[in-house]
Design a protein around this motif. Structure first.
Motif, PDB file in Angstrom:
ATOM      1  N   ASP A 106       0.827  -1.208   0.000  1.00 30.57           N
ATOM      2  CA  ASP A 106       0.000   0.000   0.000  1.00 30.57           C
ATOM      3  C   ASP A 106       0.861   1.258   0.000  1.00 30.57           C
ATOM      4  OD1 ASP A 106      -2.536  -1.295   2.321  1.00 30.57           O
ATOM      5  OD2 ASP A 106      -2.141  -1.709   0.202  1.00 30.57           O
ATOM      6  N   SER A 107       0.334   2.334  -0.566  1.00 29.63           N
ATOM      7  CA  SER A 107       1.022   3.622  -0.492  1.00 29.63           C
ATOM      8  C   SER A 107       0.008   4.758  -0.498  1.00 29.63           C
ATOM      9  CB  SER A 107       2.005   3.800  -1.650  1.00 29.63           C
ATOM     10  OG  SER A 107       1.308   3.891  -2.867  1.00 29.63           O
ATOM     11  N   VAL A 108       0.389   5.867   0.132  1.00 27.99           N
ATOM     12  CA  VAL A 108      -0.438   7.072   0.183  1.00 27.99           C
ATOM     13  C   VAL A 108       0.429   8.253  -0.227  1.00 27.99           C
ATOM     14  CG1 VAL A 108      -1.761   8.604   1.669  1.00 27.99           C
ATOM     15  CG2 VAL A 108      -1.883   6.131   2.018  1.00 27.99           C
ATOM     16  N   THR A 109      -0.090   9.071  -1.132  1.00 23.03           N
ATOM     17  CA  THR A 109       0.657  10.223  -1.623  1.00 23.03           C
ATOM     18  C   THR A 109      -0.062  11.514  -1.273  1.00 23.03           C
ATOM     19  OG1 THR A 109       1.542   8.944  -3.474  1.00 23.03           O
ATOM     20  CG2 THR A 109       1.648  11.336  -3.654  1.00 23.03           C
ATOM     21  N   GLN A 110       0.630  12.382  -0.583  1.00 18.83           N
ATOM     22  CA  GLN A 110       0.149  13.738  -0.336  1.00 18.83           C
ATOM     23  C   GLN A 110       1.125  14.656  -1.043  1.00 18.83           C
ATOM     24  OE1 GLN A 110      -0.537  12.716   4.239  1.00 18.83           O
ATOM     25  NE2 GLN A 110      -1.396  14.710   3.744  1.00 18.83           N
ATOM     26  N   LYS A 111       0.678  15.212  -2.149  1.00 13.58           N
ATOM     27  CA  LYS A 111       1.586  15.958  -3.024  1.00 13.58           C
ATOM     28  C   LYS A 111       2.184  17.170  -2.343  1.00 13.58           C
ATOM     29  CE  LYS A 111      -1.010  16.884  -6.488  1.00 13.58           C
ATOM     30  NZ  LYS A 111      -1.574  17.310  -7.790  1.00 13.58           N
ATOM     31  N   GLU A 112       1.344  17.894  -1.598  1.00 15.16           N
ATOM     32  CA  GLU A 112       1.807  19.160  -1.024  1.00 15.16           C
ATOM     33  C   GLU A 112       2.380  18.920   0.367  1.00 15.16           C
ATOM     34  OE1 GLU A 112      -2.271  19.792  -3.058  1.00 15.16           O
ATOM     35  OE2 GLU A 112      -1.671  18.762  -1.205  1.00 15.16           O
ATOM     36  N   GLY A 113       3.618  19.310   0.546  1.00  9.41           N
ATOM     37  CA  GLY A 113       4.207  19.201   1.873  1.00  9.41           C
ATOM     38  C   GLY A 113       3.843  20.400   2.736  1.00  9.41           C
ATOM     39  N   LEU A 114       3.758  21.563   2.090  1.00 13.16           N
ATOM     40  CA  LEU A 114       3.439  22.808   2.790  1.00 13.16           C
ATOM     41  C   LEU A 114       2.357  23.545   2.011  1.00 13.16           C
ATOM     42  CD1 LEU A 114       7.082  24.083   3.425  1.00 13.16           C
ATOM     43  CD2 LEU A 114       5.533  23.218   5.172  1.00 13.16           C
ATOM     44  N   VAL A 115       1.327  23.993   2.726  1.00 15.05           N
ATOM     45  CA  VAL A 115       0.289  24.812   2.120  1.00 15.05           C
ATOM     46  C   VAL A 115       0.069  26.023   3.018  1.00 15.05           C
ATOM     47  CG1 VAL A 115      -2.141  24.952   1.488  1.00 15.05           C
ATOM     48  CG2 VAL A 115      -0.851  22.876   0.976  1.00 15.05           C
ATOM     49  N   THR A 116       0.163  27.208   2.426  1.00 15.51           N
ATOM     50  CA  THR A 116      -0.079  28.439   3.177  1.00 15.51           C
ATOM     51  C   THR A 116      -1.236  29.178   2.526  1.00 15.51           C
ATOM     52  OG1 THR A 116       2.253  28.586   3.775  1.00 15.51           O
ATOM     53  CG2 THR A 116       0.924  30.576   4.035  1.00 15.51           C
ATOM     54  N   LEU A 117      -2.230  29.523   3.329  1.00 18.66           N
ATOM     55  CA  LEU A 117      -3.431  30.185   2.816  1.00 18.66           C
ATOM     56  C   LEU A 117      -3.798  31.358   3.702  1.00 18.66           C
ATOM     57  CD1 LEU A 117      -5.702  27.070   2.158  1.00 18.66           C
ATOM     58  CD2 LEU A 117      -4.665  28.520   0.408  1.00 18.66           C
TER      59      LEU A 117
END
Lengths: 111, 115
Positions: free
Chosen positions: B2-13
């Motif tokens: 199994d694998s999980v990908t979260q593309k964004e390491g940092l998000v600033t809003l």
């Protein structure tokens, strides 16, 4: 409700030292986990255990031993601490594959 | 495995803008459970959302996510960000196959909300 306790909260060791972290849960959960959290690397599984006296290796088991002598407790040993190592170790428990409940963590610093 | 990908390491809003944190996964099992965990500073990680039902929206504390098995995605959304949403967010996968009780976590997305 239940709670997971981890001891110690802060652990300072010397290079080459064997260090033991402890975790206790009163949820009566069968499965317990040890994770390492490094900045920018997320949660990496070290060991988990699906029942008393069971041990399963995770992705990061090299350099660690674990022990599950009772259903409620799960300990992790760093077999030889690495110089300048800094990380947070998180213990968790769950019912099979369901939501995990986490402890407050042990912050390790190796001098 | 199994694998999980979260593309964004940092998000600033900026406060008030919509939030969307991406999560995609890979598993060979059809009975996947997907989770979002939130980790606030100086607290323990805790469950935010979970789902195993295809195409059903799940909501909690203003956040929502829909599991789409066709695209292997479970993106986390919120219509209007608040300063208190600043935290580390993990997407996780469990296939609940007996004997494989490992939950696979993504690398995490650090969300920072600015005034």
């Amino acid at each position: 409700g239940g709670i997971i306790t981890q001891t110690p909260k802060f652990l300072i060791g010397q290079e080459g030292q064997k260090l033991t972290l402890k975790c206790q849960q009163n949820f009566n959960h069968d499965t317990m986990y040890w994770y390492r959290q490094d900045s920018g690397k997320g949660l990496r599984l070290i060991y988990y255990s699906i029942t008393e006296n069971d041990l399963q290796k995770g992705d990061l088991s090299e350099g660690y031993d674990a022990s599950r002598e009772k259903k409620s407790s799960f300990s992790l040993t760093v077999t030889s601490a690495q110089k300048n190592e800094m990380a947070v170790f998180l213990c968790a428990s769950s019912i099979r594959g369901e939501e995990q409940y986490f402890g407050p963590g042990t912050r390790l610093t190796v001098l | 495995g199994d694998s999980v990908t979260q593309k964004e390491g940092l998000v600033t809003l900026t406060e008030g803008l919509p939030v969307m944190l991406n999560c995609t996964y890979q598993t060979i099992y059809s009975n996947a459970f997907l989770f979002w965990y939130v980790h606030y500073l100086n607290e323990s990680p805790r469950l935010l959302l979970k789902s195993s039902t295809d195409n059903k929206r799940t909501e909690h504390q203003g956040f929502h996510a829909t599991l789409h098995k066709s695209s292997s995605s479970f993106h986390l959304q919120k219509s209007s960000a608040q300063l208190s949403d600043s935290a580390l967010y993990y997407c996780a996968l469990s296939d609940k196959y007996y004997g494989n009780e490992k939950i696979t976590f993504g690398a995490g997305t650090k969300l920072t909300i600015k005034p």
